[in-house]
Structure formats: C-alpha cells, structure tokens
Scaffold this active site. Structure first.
Site, PDB file in Angstrom:
ATOM      1  N   CYS A  27       6.140   2.662  -2.723  1.00 56.21           N
ATOM      2  CA  CYS A  27       7.279   1.607  -2.560  1.00 56.21           C
ATOM      3  C   CYS A  27       7.060   0.392  -3.583  1.00 56.21           C
ATOM      4  O   CYS A  27       5.924  -0.213  -3.483  1.00 56.21           O
ATOM      5  CB  CYS A  27       7.377   1.358  -1.125  1.00 56.21           C
ATOM      6  SG  CYS A  27       8.091   2.768   0.124  1.00 56.21           S
ATOM      7  N   ALA A  59       8.690   6.600  -1.872  1.00 56.92           N
ATOM      8  CA  ALA A  59       9.448   7.150  -0.697  1.00 56.92           C
ATOM      9  C   ALA A  59      10.982   6.661  -0.859  1.00 56.92           C
ATOM     10  O   ALA A  59      11.355   5.390  -0.551  1.00 56.92           O
ATOM     11  CB  ALA A  59       8.905   6.382   0.702  1.00 56.92           C
ATOM     12  N   TYR A 185       5.681   7.547   9.640  1.00 59.88           N
ATOM     13  CA  TYR A 185       7.378   7.500   9.824  1.00 59.88           C
ATOM     14  C   TYR A 185       7.701   8.569  10.564  1.00 59.88           C
ATOM     15  O   TYR A 185       7.226   9.291  11.177  1.00 59.88           O
ATOM     16  CB  TYR A 185       7.641   7.505   8.189  1.00 59.88           C
ATOM     17  CG  TYR A 185       6.992   6.510   7.539  1.00 59.88           C
ATOM     18  CD1 TYR A 185       7.649   5.007   8.032  1.00 59.88           C
ATOM     19  CD2 TYR A 185       6.113   6.370   6.497  1.00 59.88           C
ATOM     20  CE1 TYR A 185       6.906   3.906   7.260  1.00 59.88           C
ATOM     21  CE2 TYR A 185       5.567   4.986   6.190  1.00 59.88           C
ATOM     22  CZ  TYR A 185       5.954   3.855   6.497  1.00 59.88           C
ATOM     23  OH  TYR A 185       5.611   2.710   5.918  1.00 59.88           O
ATOM     24  N   ARG A 233       3.693  15.813   2.382  1.00 58.13           N
ATOM     25  CA  ARG A 233       2.619  14.739   2.510  1.00 58.13           C
ATOM     26  C   ARG A 233       2.422  14.584   3.831  1.00 58.13           C
ATOM     27  O   ARG A 233       3.442  13.984   4.684  1.00 58.13           O
ATOM     28  CB  ARG A 233       2.954  13.556   1.885  1.00 58.13           C
ATOM     29  CG  ARG A 233       1.811  12.638   1.729  1.00 58.13           C
ATOM     30  CD  ARG A 233       1.939  11.271   0.757  1.00 58.13           C
ATOM     31  NE  ARG A 233       0.616  10.996   0.093  1.00 58.13           N
ATOM     32  CZ  ARG A 233       0.255   9.799  -0.198  1.00 58.13           C
ATOM     33  NH1 ARG A 233       1.089   8.786   0.109  1.00 58.13           N
ATOM     34  NH2 ARG A 233      -0.883   9.466  -0.826  1.00 58.13           N
ATOM     35  N   LEU A 304      -8.721   5.659  -2.019  1.00 64.15           N
ATOM     36  CA  LEU A 304      -9.985   4.879  -2.560  1.00 64.15           C
ATOM     37  C   LEU A 304     -10.723   5.621  -3.540  1.00 64.15           C
ATOM     38  O   LEU A 304     -12.041   5.683  -3.484  1.00 64.15           O
ATOM     39  CB  LEU A 304     -10.735   4.366  -1.416  1.00 64.15           C
ATOM     40  CG  LEU A 304     -10.271   3.051  -0.902  1.00 64.15           C
ATOM     41  CD1 LEU A 304     -11.372   2.563   0.206  1.00 64.15           C
ATOM     42  CD2 LEU A 304     -10.247   1.996  -1.959  1.00 64.15           C
TER      43      LEU A 304
HETATM   44  C1  LIG Z   1       2.135  -0.653  -3.156  1.00 58.36           C
HETATM   45  C2  LIG Z   1       2.055   0.742  -2.375  1.00 58.36           C
HETATM   46  C3  LIG Z   1       3.146   1.471  -2.011  1.00 58.36           C
HETATM   47  C4  LIG Z   1       3.056   2.639  -1.381  1.00 58.36           C
HETATM   48  N1  LIG Z   1       4.180   3.252  -0.758  1.00 58.36           N
HETATM   49  C5  LIG Z   1       3.848   4.566  -0.464  1.00 58.36           C
HETATM   50  C6  LIG Z   1       5.120   5.535  -0.368  1.00 58.36           C
HETATM   51  O1  LIG Z   1       6.245   5.088  -0.881  1.00 58.36           O
HETATM   52  N2  LIG Z   1       5.027   6.511   0.183  1.00 58.36           N
HETATM   53  C7  LIG Z   1       3.533   7.024   0.723  1.00 58.36           C
HETATM   54  O2  LIG Z   1       3.559   8.224   1.096  1.00 58.36           O
HETATM   55  N3  LIG Z   1       2.449   6.124   0.336  1.00 58.36           N
HETATM   56  C8  LIG Z   1       2.616   4.887   0.007  1.00 58.36           C
HETATM   57  N4  LIG Z   1       1.593   4.287  -0.323  1.00 58.36           N
HETATM   58  C9  LIG Z   1       0.251   4.922   0.007  1.00 58.36           C
HETATM   59  C10 LIG Z   1      -0.331   5.407  -1.550  1.00 58.36           C
HETATM   60  O3  LIG Z   1       0.373   6.510  -1.672  1.00 58.36           O
HETATM   61  C11 LIG Z   1      -1.966   6.032  -1.020  1.00 58.36           C
HETATM   62  O4  LIG Z   1      -1.785   7.025  -0.144  1.00 58.36           O
HETATM   63  C12 LIG Z   1      -2.718   4.879  -0.499  1.00 58.36           C
HETATM   64  O5  LIG Z   1      -2.571   3.705  -1.208  1.00 58.36           O
HETATM   65  C13 LIG Z   1      -4.283   5.385  -0.848  1.00 58.36           C
HETATM   66  O6  LIG Z   1      -4.373   5.763  -2.166  1.00 58.36           O
HETATM   67  P1  LIG Z   1      -5.244   4.400  -3.040  1.00 58.36           P
HETATM   68  O7  LIG Z   1      -6.663   4.024  -2.389  1.00 58.36           O
HETATM   69  O8  LIG Z   1      -5.463   4.978  -4.398  1.00 58.36           O
HETATM   70  O9  LIG Z   1      -4.623   3.336  -3.166  1.00 58.36           O
HETATM   71  C14 LIG Z   1       1.815   3.167  -1.084  1.00 58.36           C
HETATM   72  C15 LIG Z   1       0.392   2.498  -1.390  1.00 58.36           C
HETATM   73  C16 LIG Z   1       0.758   1.171  -1.934  1.00 58.36           C
HETATM   74  C17 LIG Z   1      -0.479   0.394  -2.714  1.00 58.36           C
END
Ligand SMILES: Cc1cc2nc3c(=O)[nH]c(=O)nc-3n(C[C@H](O)[C@H](O)[C@H](O)COP(=O)(O)O)c2cc1C
Length: 373
Positions: A27, A59, A185, A233, A304
């Site tokens: 997002c 999303a 959600y 997801r 991560l």
């Molecule tokens: C800025 C931001 C926006 C996110 N928006 C969504 C989203 O729209 N839909 C979703 O399923 N997860 C969303 N997430 C979760 C990420 O898709 C991801 O699952 C989570 O950050 C863990 O991965 P990472 O460690 O690589 O950041 C968002 C995460 C971040 C940092």
C-alpha cells in the site's frame, strides 16, 4: 556456472516468470478517491525496472468501505479503472514485467489514518472515516468502534464487487489476480475463530469459516480469463492461542487448490493485537514449508528476506517455490540485479541502463529484444 535456482524461470498457472523473485503488494496510501496518482507511476515504474519476476499492485479495494485508509487504491468504478489504466500504460511502455493485482476488503481494519499520520481508526462520523464491516461486530483493538456484522445480502454485494473488480483487472490486461485473505482483513476475519463468531453457515466449524473466502475465490476465478492465474495470500497463523493456525491454513490451501488456485502466498499475523510474532530472518518460511508439503501449486514465502544467499537457500532447498520482497525492495529497488551479480544469475535491464553493468559482472544483463524489457 550453473544458474542459481532463484534465477531459473517458473510458472504460475499459465503465467511465465523469468525468476523466483516476487514483489509483494505494498500500500502506498497515495490514491485520491481510490484513483492511482503520479506517485503510483513513479513507484510501480521503478519497481518494474528492478528485474524481479512479477510485480504485485498494492491491496486494491473492491468497494470504498474496503479501503484501509482514504488514500488506498480502489477498482470499483470507471474513474478508478481509468486512473489505473493511465499508470499501467506508462509502466508497460517501458517494462515487460508481469503485473499482478491484489484485490482486497479491509473489513474491521478499514477507515484508519495514513500510517505516517498515526494510523488510528477514524470514526464513521469524522472526515475521511466510514462505518466498518466484518463477519462479527467485534472491534480489532480495544477502544475502537465495532464493525457492523455483515448481512448475507451485503456479503453478496461484496462478492459481486470482487468479481466486478476482477473483470476490470482483466480489461486492464493485468496478468494475475491475488485475493487478499491475510493480515486480519475481511477474508482472514472470516477464517479466524477470534474474529468470526457467526452462528450461520459462515461461522463455527472450519468448513463454515472457509465458506465465504472460497465463494469469493470462485467468483473471482469465474470472472478472470481461464488462462490467467488467480492466487491467494493468506496468514499462516494468527500467532495467538486459539486463533487461525497452520492446520487451518493447510485445509484452506487444499480447498483452494481443488478450485484451481494457481499459487498460495503464505504470510502471517495481523488479526489480533495480542499476536506474539517471532520476528527474524525467515520467520515465516516454516509456514510456507508446511503448506508446500501438502499441495502441489507453487508456494510463495515472504518476510525479512534480505540477503541473496538467504533467498537462494529458500528456493534451492524447496522450502518455497518463490520468495517475495517488500521492505527489502523498497530500500533497494535493484535488489534482483545485485542478487544476480552475487549469485551468478542474469536479469533483464532496460536498454537505457545497459551501460550501468559493472565491468566485473559482464554477463549480468540479458539482451533486450526491443526497446522495452
Ligand atoms: C509499505 C508497506 C505496505 C504494505 N502493503 C501491503 C499490502 O497492500 N498487501 C499485503 O498483503 N501486504 C502488505 N504489506 C506487507 C508486505 O507485503 C510483506 O508481507 C511484509 O512487509 C513482510 O515482507 P518484508 O519483510 O520483505 O517487508 C506491506 C508492507 C509494507 C512495508
């Protein structure tokens, strides 16, 4: 040198991906009345040049009430579709990276401030707020207003809105639809016994709690071209005793696979503020591994994953078929280039950037076949 697994091509249903790196939905809270803006052109545009296998649009709400914040993207009318088309036309003029869209309804976690202005719930009567809706009238956090419990008629409307948004996604030429059933959600709220206390056919037993998310899947699947993938997801666990867990996730994954779900993306948490998440590198990989042991559709893991060798090990050992990146690729949008250089893989780069190839990585870039990549 043999190609590292991370850089071997793969298939999600009928969709071919150049490598195993997925850009997770993120997002941006930068839409106006659900319409994408120039920010999305910049943001998606630069991620589309990153060399990843697929880019997932954030999303995207199927009804206005399904937005997390008033800045969320939507796909519920002609204006939101036209705004997305403008952005996609710009991105696709310079990139051939497949683009998926995550379709969502935020349920009881809707109507909040933007993260950088505090992220708190906005009361329905206040500017930029609205009445939230969920399986049961249980607020997410203490002190928040309760959502309205969905009537069967409103559930039908939301299901039809998922299908309508899917038809718009098809018209936009998007390559895949991902249904958001994670992170607390709406669809996750149906799955978890902590947020779903309904006494009708949609609450109680596991089969009943899965019923509405599966109805949404069927409606979306039927509305998207048969040769294009629909994926889901999920949160693999609530990280709360008595909540949604990996056994439920496996049952859900099997039911989805039987309905021709093309891939499952296993995240976790987000349903209950009491969650205790063992955050650390690979913390969600065991959830993906458990699901992968029971289904044959591709499984995506996330969370991560920051290091190249770490990512390669996950796919090489078969814990998951693909890895997804969120914060990692925001921080370093050329992460796939750097991973290819470190592991001995190749990525596609736009012609305009071909001269950036460092001398010591002479074979990094695949030749572009025309002026896009
Ligand atoms: C800025 C931001 C926006 C996110 N928006 C969504 C989203 O729209 N839909 C979703 O399923 N997860 C969303 N997430 C979760 C990420 O898709 C991801 O699952 C989570 O950050 C863990 O991965 P990472 O460690 O690589 O950041 C968002 C995460 C971040 C940092």
């Amino acid at each position: 040198m043999t190609t590292p697994t991370l850089f071997t091509p793969t298939q999600v249903g009928g969709l071919s991906l150049a490598n195993r790196i997925v850009i997770a939905p993120m997002c941006q809270y930068s839409a106006v009345d659900g319409c994408m803006t120039d920010w999305h052109l910049i943001h998606l545009g630069h991620l589309a040049l990153s060399g990843a296998g697929v880019l997932t649009i954030e999303a995207t709400a199927v009804v206005p009430e399904g937005r997390i914040t008033y800045g969320d993207v939507g796909l519920w009318n002609d204006a939101t579709e036209a705004a997305m088309k403008r952005v996609l036309d710009g991105v696709r003029a310079y990139s051939k990276m497949p683009i998926a869209i995550q379709l969502a309804h935020a349920g009881r976690k809707a109507s909040t401030e933007l993260p950088w202005t505090g992220g708190k719930q906005i009361a329905a009567a206040d500017a930029n707020g609205w009445q939230t809706e969920a399986p049961s009238a249980l607020p997410f956090a203490e002190g928040e207003a309760a959502p309205h419990a969905l009537t069967r008629a409103r559930m039908d409307e939301i299901r039809d809105a998922f299908a309508e948004a899917t038809r718009r996604a098809a018209r936009l030429g998007l390559d895949a639809v991902q249904i958001h059933a994670a992170h607390g959600y709406l669809l996750h709220e149906f799955l978890s016994p902590l947020s779903n206390t309904r006494d009708d056919d949609y609450g109680g037993s596991l089969d009943n709690r899965m019923r509405y998310p599966l109805e949404i899947f069927d409606a979306v699947r039927a509305a998207f071209p048969a040769d294009k993938p629909v994926t889901v997801r999920v949160s693999g666990t609530d990280w709360v005793d008595g909540g949604w867990d990996v056994d439920g996730t496996i049952a859900f994954a099997k039911a989805l696979e039987a309905r021709e779900c093309a891939a499952i993306h296993v995240s976790s948490g987000g349903l209950d503020p009491a969650q205790k998440i063992p955050v650390g590198p690979n913390y969600q990989v065991p959830l993906a591994r458990a699901v992968k042991a029971t289904v044959s559709m591709p499984v995506v893991t996330v969370g991560l994953i920051t290091d190249f060798e770490q990512a390669e090990a996950i796919v090489a050992t078969g814990d998951a078929d693909m890895i997804a990146l969120a914060r990692t690729i925001l921080y370093d949008p050329r992460w796939p280039w750097h991973a290819a250089a470190a592991l001995g893989g190749r990525v596609r780069a736009p012609n305009q950037y071909l001269r950036s190839q460092p001398h010591r990585f002479k074979d990094l870039f695949d030749e572009a076949d025309d002026d896009t990549y």
